[in-house]
Design an enzyme around this catalytic site. Structure first.
Site, mmCIF file in Angstrom:
data_model
loop_
_atom_site.group_PDB
_atom_site.id
_atom_site.type_symbol
_atom_site.label_atom_id
_atom_site.label_comp_id
_atom_site.label_asym_id
_atom_site.label_seq_id
_atom_site.Cartn_x
_atom_site.Cartn_y
_atom_site.Cartn_z
ATOM 1 N N LYS A 46 -41.790 61.961 7.863
ATOM 2 C CA LYS A 46 -42.988 62.705 7.530
ATOM 3 C C LYS A 46 -43.226 62.737 6.023
ATOM 4 O O LYS A 46 -44.341 62.890 5.541
ATOM 5 C CB LYS A 46 -42.842 64.166 7.996
ATOM 6 C CG LYS A 46 -42.698 64.374 9.478
ATOM 7 C CD LYS A 46 -42.519 65.886 9.746
ATOM 8 C CE LYS A 46 -42.139 66.172 11.149
ATOM 9 N NZ LYS A 46 -41.900 67.636 11.366
ATOM 10 N N ASP A 103 -41.331 58.924 0.053
ATOM 11 C CA ASP A 103 -41.331 60.064 -0.872
ATOM 12 C C ASP A 103 -40.068 60.043 -1.731
ATOM 13 O O ASP A 103 -40.121 60.217 -2.939
ATOM 14 C CB ASP A 103 -41.473 61.396 -0.125
ATOM 15 C CG ASP A 103 -40.446 61.554 0.992
ATOM 16 O OD1 ASP A 103 -39.914 60.528 1.476
ATOM 17 O OD2 ASP A 103 -40.158 62.703 1.385
ATOM 18 N N ILE A 104 -38.917 59.798 -1.095
ATOM 19 C CA ILE A 104 -37.659 59.830 -1.851
ATOM 20 C C ILE A 104 -36.669 58.807 -1.307
ATOM 21 O O ILE A 104 -36.608 58.563 -0.098
ATOM 22 C CB ILE A 104 -37.042 61.259 -1.830
ATOM 23 C CG1 ILE A 104 -35.829 61.337 -2.765
ATOM 24 C CG2 ILE A 104 -36.684 61.689 -0.429
ATOM 25 C CD1 ILE A 104 -35.363 62.767 -3.041
ATOM 26 N N ASP A 106 -32.666 58.302 -1.406
ATOM 27 C CA ASP A 106 -31.429 59.027 -1.728
ATOM 28 C C ASP A 106 -30.255 58.053 -1.608
ATOM 29 O O ASP A 106 -29.882 57.383 -2.567
ATOM 30 C CB ASP A 106 -31.319 60.233 -0.791
ATOM 31 C CG ASP A 106 -30.141 61.131 -1.109
ATOM 32 O OD1 ASP A 106 -29.302 60.755 -1.940
ATOM 33 O OD2 ASP A 106 -30.037 62.225 -0.502
ATOM 34 N N SER A 107 -29.674 57.912 -0.410
ATOM 35 C CA SER A 107 -28.594 56.920 -0.237
ATOM 36 C C SER A 107 -29.149 55.499 -0.242
ATOM 37 O O SER A 107 -28.422 54.540 -0.521
ATOM 38 C CB SER A 107 -27.872 57.168 1.090
ATOM 39 O OG SER A 107 -28.733 56.860 2.173
ATOM 40 N N GLY A 108 -30.429 55.368 0.116
ATOM 41 C CA GLY A 108 -31.043 54.039 0.218
ATOM 42 C C GLY A 108 -30.964 53.467 1.626
ATOM 43 O O GLY A 108 -31.522 52.407 1.894
ATOM 44 N N LYS A 134 -33.068 59.447 -6.394
ATOM 45 C CA LYS A 134 -31.922 60.166 -6.946
ATOM 46 C C LYS A 134 -31.065 59.156 -7.690
ATOM 47 O O LYS A 134 -30.868 58.034 -7.222
ATOM 48 C CB LYS A 134 -31.126 60.843 -5.831
ATOM 49 C CG LYS A 134 -31.836 62.078 -5.319
ATOM 50 C CD LYS A 134 -30.930 62.937 -4.488
ATOM 51 C CE LYS A 134 -31.669 64.175 -4.012
ATOM 52 N NZ LYS A 134 -30.908 64.943 -3.024
HETATM 53 C C1 PRP Z 1 -36.065 61.550 3.768
HETATM 54 C C2 PRP Z 1 -37.030 60.659 3.001
HETATM 55 C C3 PRP Z 1 -36.512 59.287 3.268
HETATM 56 C C4 PRP Z 1 -35.037 59.489 3.488
HETATM 57 C C5 PRP Z 1 -34.272 59.056 2.278
HETATM 58 O O1 PRP Z 1 -36.505 61.668 5.078
HETATM 59 O O2 PRP Z 1 -38.350 60.827 3.435
HETATM 60 O O3 PRP Z 1 -37.125 58.709 4.406
HETATM 61 O O4 PRP Z 1 -34.816 60.887 3.706
HETATM 62 O O5 PRP Z 1 -32.893 59.215 2.454
HETATM 63 P P1 PRP Z 1 -31.843 58.020 2.351
HETATM 64 O O6 PRP Z 1 -32.230 57.211 1.128
HETATM 65 O O7 PRP Z 1 -30.521 58.730 2.173
HETATM 66 O O8 PRP Z 1 -31.920 57.214 3.595
HETATM 67 P P2 PRP Z 1 -35.974 62.822 6.078
HETATM 68 O O9 PRP Z 1 -34.863 62.278 6.896
HETATM 69 O O10 PRP Z 1 -35.702 64.059 5.301
HETATM 70 O O11 PRP Z 1 -37.198 63.021 7.064
HETATM 71 P P3 PRP Z 1 -38.689 63.554 6.784
HETATM 72 O O12 PRP Z 1 -39.324 62.615 5.783
HETATM 73 O O13 PRP Z 1 -39.335 63.487 8.123
HETATM 74 O O14 PRP Z 1 -38.588 64.966 6.242
#
Ligand code: PRP
Length: 181
Positions: A46, A103-104, A106-108, A134
């Site tokens: 989302k 949006d972000i 994190d681990s990739g 990050k």
């Molecule tokens: C978040 C974000 C990425 C993912 C990044 O989604 O939107 O898709 O985590 O994390 P990673 O680099 O460690 O894989 P989330 O799982 O929080 O779901 P959402 O977007 O539905 O809130």
């Protein structure tokens, strides 16, 4: 300025800074794809829905918008890295110039999964765009268009959530650790 919600420690990126950066990213994308008939933005639900909405509206080149959603298992647990597709694009990606919009990162793991999944479907080209990253030593899949690097704290707002709350804040803020610990 209105008072910050008690769950939030501080604003990390203001609304003005985000809007400015979104315009810069859109301008960069316009330049890079100037000779292309159209591009396809794929937002990852989302979290990316607000960033995608602003980025798409700032883009003055032909583009379509589609969405994917994934579910991650064991983000901080035993089976770290396992990602499952829960919603696929509606239109085929073959021969399209694709930009994955997150949006972000994190681990990739999510970006890596999406990149390889889409790459296997013969797009004309495939790039990645994320508002936030990050700070990491290295990512398996690089981010072609990045908004901001942020510290390793829990952030909410501008699409990012804590238990589905705070997503629609116009800025990115740090969540107080006591809220999620
Ligand atoms: C978040 C974000 C990425 C993912 C990044 O989604 O939107 O898709 O985590 O994390 P990673 O680099 O460690 O894989 P989330 O799982 O929080 O779901 P959402 O977007 O539905 O809130």
């Amino acid at each position: 300025m209105s008072t910050l919600h008690p769950d939030l420690a501080r604003v990390i990126i203001s609304e003005e800074e985000i809007q400015e950066r979104v315009k810069e990213l859109a301008a960069q994308i316009e330049e890079d794809y100037a000779d292309v008939e159209r591009i396809m933005l794929i937002g990852i639900l989302k979290g990316a829905f607000i960033f995608l909405a602003d980025l798409a509206r700032a883009l003055n080149i032909n583009h379509t918008v589609d969405f994917m959603a994934v579910s991650s298992y064991g983000k901080s647990g035993a089976v770290s890295g396992a990602v499952r597709l829960v919603l696929d694009v509606r239109e085929p990606v073959v021969n399209e110039h694709i930009i994955i919009v997150e949006d972000i990162v994190d681990s990739g793991n999510t970006l890596s999964y999406l990149y390889h999944t889409l790459k296997g479907r013969q797009p004309a080209s495939l790039k990645t765009c994320a508002l936030l990253e990050k700070t990491r030593d290295s990512l398996e899949v690089s981010i072609d268009y990045l908004g901001f690097n942020i510290p390793d704290v829990w952030v909410v707002g501008y699409g990012l959530d804590y238990a589905d709350t705070h997503r629609t804040l116009p800025f990115v803020a740090e969540l107080k650790p006591e809220v999620y610990q």
